[in-house]
Design a protein around this motif. Structure first.
Motif, PDB file in Angstrom:
ATOM      1  N   UNK A 159       0.840  -1.214   0.000  1.00 57.30           N
ATOM      2  CA  UNK A 159       0.000   0.000   0.000  1.00 57.30           C
ATOM      3  C   UNK A 159       0.868   1.255   0.000  1.00 57.30           C
ATOM      4  N   UNK A 160       1.796   1.318   0.951  1.00 58.11           N
ATOM      5  CA  UNK A 160       2.654   2.506   1.077  1.00 58.11           C
ATOM      6  C   UNK A 160       3.487   2.710  -0.181  1.00 58.11           C
ATOM      7  N   UNK A 161       4.002   1.609  -0.737  1.00 57.92           N
ATOM      8  CA  UNK A 161       4.818   1.682  -1.948  1.00 57.92           C
ATOM      9  C   UNK A 161       4.015   2.254  -3.115  1.00 57.92           C
ATOM     10  N   UNK A 162       2.832   1.725  -3.356  1.00 52.67           N
ATOM     11  CA  UNK A 162       2.033   2.158  -4.509  1.00 52.67           C
ATOM     12  C   UNK A 162       1.548   3.597  -4.330  1.00 52.67           C
ATOM     13  N   UNK A 163       1.066   3.941  -3.131  1.00 53.83           N
ATOM     14  CA  UNK A 163       0.587   5.313  -2.895  1.00 53.83           C
ATOM     15  C   UNK A 163       1.688   6.325  -3.176  1.00 53.83           C
ATOM     16  N   UNK A 164       2.878   6.069  -2.668  1.00 52.96           N
ATOM     17  CA  UNK A 164       3.971   7.033  -2.830  1.00 52.96           C
ATOM     18  C   UNK A 164       4.619   6.967  -4.206  1.00 52.96           C
ATOM     19  N   UNK A 165       4.625   5.789  -4.816  1.00 57.43           N
ATOM     20  CA  UNK A 165       5.131   5.682  -6.191  1.00 57.43           C
ATOM     21  C   UNK A 165       4.234   6.471  -7.125  1.00 57.43           C
ATOM     22  N   UNK A 232      -2.796  11.128  -3.324  1.00 65.11           N
ATOM     23  CA  UNK A 232      -2.913  10.146  -2.230  1.00 65.11           C
ATOM     24  C   UNK A 232      -4.185   9.313  -2.342  1.00 65.11           C
ATOM     25  N   UNK A 233      -5.329   9.950  -2.663  1.00 60.34           N
ATOM     26  CA  UNK A 233      -6.561   9.158  -2.734  1.00 60.34           C
ATOM     27  C   UNK A 233      -6.580   8.277  -3.979  1.00 60.34           C
ATOM     28  N   UNK A 234      -6.034   8.774  -5.089  1.00 63.36           N
ATOM     29  CA  UNK A 234      -5.978   7.945  -6.301  1.00 63.36           C
ATOM     30  C   UNK A 234      -4.979   6.809  -6.105  1.00 63.36           C
ATOM     31  N   UNK A 235      -3.809   7.118  -5.540  1.00 64.13           N
ATOM     32  CA  UNK A 235      -2.816   6.081  -5.262  1.00 64.13           C
ATOM     33  C   UNK A 235      -3.339   5.033  -4.299  1.00 64.13           C
ATOM     34  N   UNK A 236      -4.100   5.472  -3.306  1.00 69.74           N
ATOM     35  CA  UNK A 236      -4.711   4.561  -2.334  1.00 69.74           C
ATOM     36  C   UNK A 236      -5.687   3.604  -3.023  1.00 69.74           C
ATOM     37  N   UNK A 237      -6.516   4.138  -3.921  1.00 68.60           N
ATOM     38  CA  UNK A 237      -7.470   3.285  -4.627  1.00 68.60           C
ATOM     39  C   UNK A 237      -6.759   2.316  -5.574  1.00 68.60           C
ATOM     40  N   UNK A 238      -5.724   2.778  -6.258  1.00 74.30           N
ATOM     41  CA  UNK A 238      -4.975   1.876  -7.137  1.00 74.30           C
ATOM     42  C   UNK A 238      -4.324   0.754  -6.325  1.00 74.30           C
ATOM     43  N   UNK A 239      -3.816   1.092  -5.139  1.00 74.75           N
ATOM     44  CA  UNK A 239      -3.233   0.070  -4.261  1.00 74.75           C
ATOM     45  C   UNK A 239      -4.301  -0.914  -3.812  1.00 74.75           C
ATOM     46  N   UNK A 240      -5.482  -0.399  -3.446  1.00 78.48           N
ATOM     47  CA  UNK A 240      -6.581  -1.267  -3.018  1.00 78.48           C
ATOM     48  C   UNK A 240      -7.035  -2.185  -4.157  1.00 78.48           C
ATOM     49  N   UNK A 241      -7.155  -1.634  -5.371  1.00 74.18           N
ATOM     50  CA  UNK A 241      -7.550  -2.453  -6.529  1.00 74.18           C
ATOM     51  C   UNK A 241      -6.516  -3.556  -6.770  1.00 74.18           C
ATOM     52  N   UNK A 242      -5.242  -3.186  -6.699  1.00 74.61           N
ATOM     53  CA  UNK A 242      -4.163  -4.142  -6.959  1.00 74.61           C
ATOM     54  C   UNK A 242      -4.179  -5.288  -5.948  1.00 74.61           C
TER      55      UNK A 242
END
Length: 361
Positions: A159-165, A232-242
């Motif tokens: 999660x942290x990796x994808x949000x910040x990437x 942050x919210x888009x990265x969070x959702x992409x992490x959740x989808x992944x």
């Protein structure tokens, strides 16, 4: 009449209508919200001041994430009663936490530590209360099922990796939005095929919000950035989808992605993950500085220095990422370790090609 219609309506039997409605509502709400955000940002001077790292010379509002957030929340609130409300409420909770953290960072300054803690809290809520986590490595390096607590910790790390990437690639007009739009569209397809309508609805709502945002992000007169709130919210959702996709595939032995989901997930987010790995290597090994010290060594900065415009940079990077995803879909029959090795090879080669072509010309 309306009561009868609501009682007899089931999203599963009307998937196309349902998804189109979610997309249209999200797009319309975000589209109508952005002009107000622009007006307030300009009146109150809530603008991004160009600095040495900026690739823009004009002051620009950075509150685009507000419109994306509002569009998503409206869709989840209006149609949530038909879907998995537990998942939707937890996602809304996580989004709200990150929304306010990002908003504070866009308006004033928020320490990296506080952002990190907020990301951990938002991700932890979903992992613990929905048990949506990466349960194993699918035999990568011969590792299969992970112990429960290691699985939790590793999923938090992802999660942290994808949000910040994702946050790190938000440096060129349209790039972050276009990458997220393409990836979310593919997740809609994957979730519909897996009969996960709640996740497909959120993914297509994100597509609608991003399309409305990109209209202004590409604009020369009324430009707006998504800011930390949006990234942050888009990265969070992409992490959740992944993570949801990997979790579903790992729990379903009949899924075509049962052993291949990690490679496909890596392909979907290849550009932000590859760029983050590359930039950290340069900062730590080459420049001997902190990996979190901002610079202009990202791949999109190299495209700009090579003479590509903002629009061309976005088209090339997004287009290459789509090609990488297409190739990954066609390699699902191979051993997972082989898929990942090939992905690293052809992905890296494809991103070098534009520079070689530019030199030849």
């Amino acid at each position: 009449m309306i009561e009868t219609l609501l009682e007899n309506f089931t999203p599963e039997n009307n998937i196309t209508i349902w998804l189109v409605a979610a997309f249209v509502i999200a797009f319309f709400v975000a589209y109508q919200t952005f002009p107000t955000i622009l007006y307030v940002a300009k009146e109150k001077h809530l603008m991004d001041e160009p600095d040495s790292r900026s690739v823009h010379s004009d002051k620009t509002p950075t509150l685009g994430g507000i419109g994306i957030f509002v569009g998503l929340i409206v869709v989840m609130t209006i149609i949530g009663a038909f879907l998995n409300t537990k998942v939707l409420l937890l996602i809304m909770g996580g989004l709200t936490i990150l929304f306010f953290l990002g908003l504070k960072d866009d308006l004033t300054v928020l320490s990296a530590g506080k952002k990190f803690m907020g990301q951990l809290l938002a991700a932890g809520l979903l992992i613990v209360f929905t048990n949506t986590r990466i349960i194993g490595f699918s035999m990568i390096m011969e590792i299969d099922i992970l112990p429960y607590w290691i699985s939790i910790i590793f999923t938090l790390f992802v999660y942290i990796l994808i949000i910040n990437a994702y946050n790190l690639i938000d440096g060129v007009d349209g790039l972050a939005g276009t990458i997220a739009l393409c990836v979310s569209g593919i997740f809609v397809y994957l979730f519909v095929n897996a009969h996960e309508l709640s996740l497909a609805t959120i993914a297509i709502a994100l597509c609608g919000c991003l399309l409305a945002f990109l209209r202004l992000n590409f604009s020369s007169r009324n430009k707006i950035f998504m800011g930390d709130t949006g990234s942050m919210i888009v990265g969070f959702l992409l992490a959740f989808f992944t993570i949801s996709f990997i979790n579903m595939a790992q729990l379903d032995g009949s899924s075509p992605y049962f052993r291949a989901s990690p490679a496909l997930a890596f392909a979907l987010l290849f550009y932000p993950l590859m760029d983050t790995l590359r930039i950290f290597f340069l900062r730590i090994v080459v420049h001997k500085t902190s990996p979190f010290k901002a610079d202009k060594n990202h791949v999109h900065h190299r495209f700009l220095r090579s003479g590509y415009s903002h629009l061309m940079t976005t088209i090339l990077i997004s287009g290459i990422n789509v090609v990488i995803i297409g190739i990954a879909f066609n390699l699902l029959h191979l051993n997972l370790n082989t898929q990942i090795i090939l992905l690293l090879l052809y992905g890296s080669v494809l991103y070098v090609l534009p520079f070689l072509i530019k030199k030849i010309h």
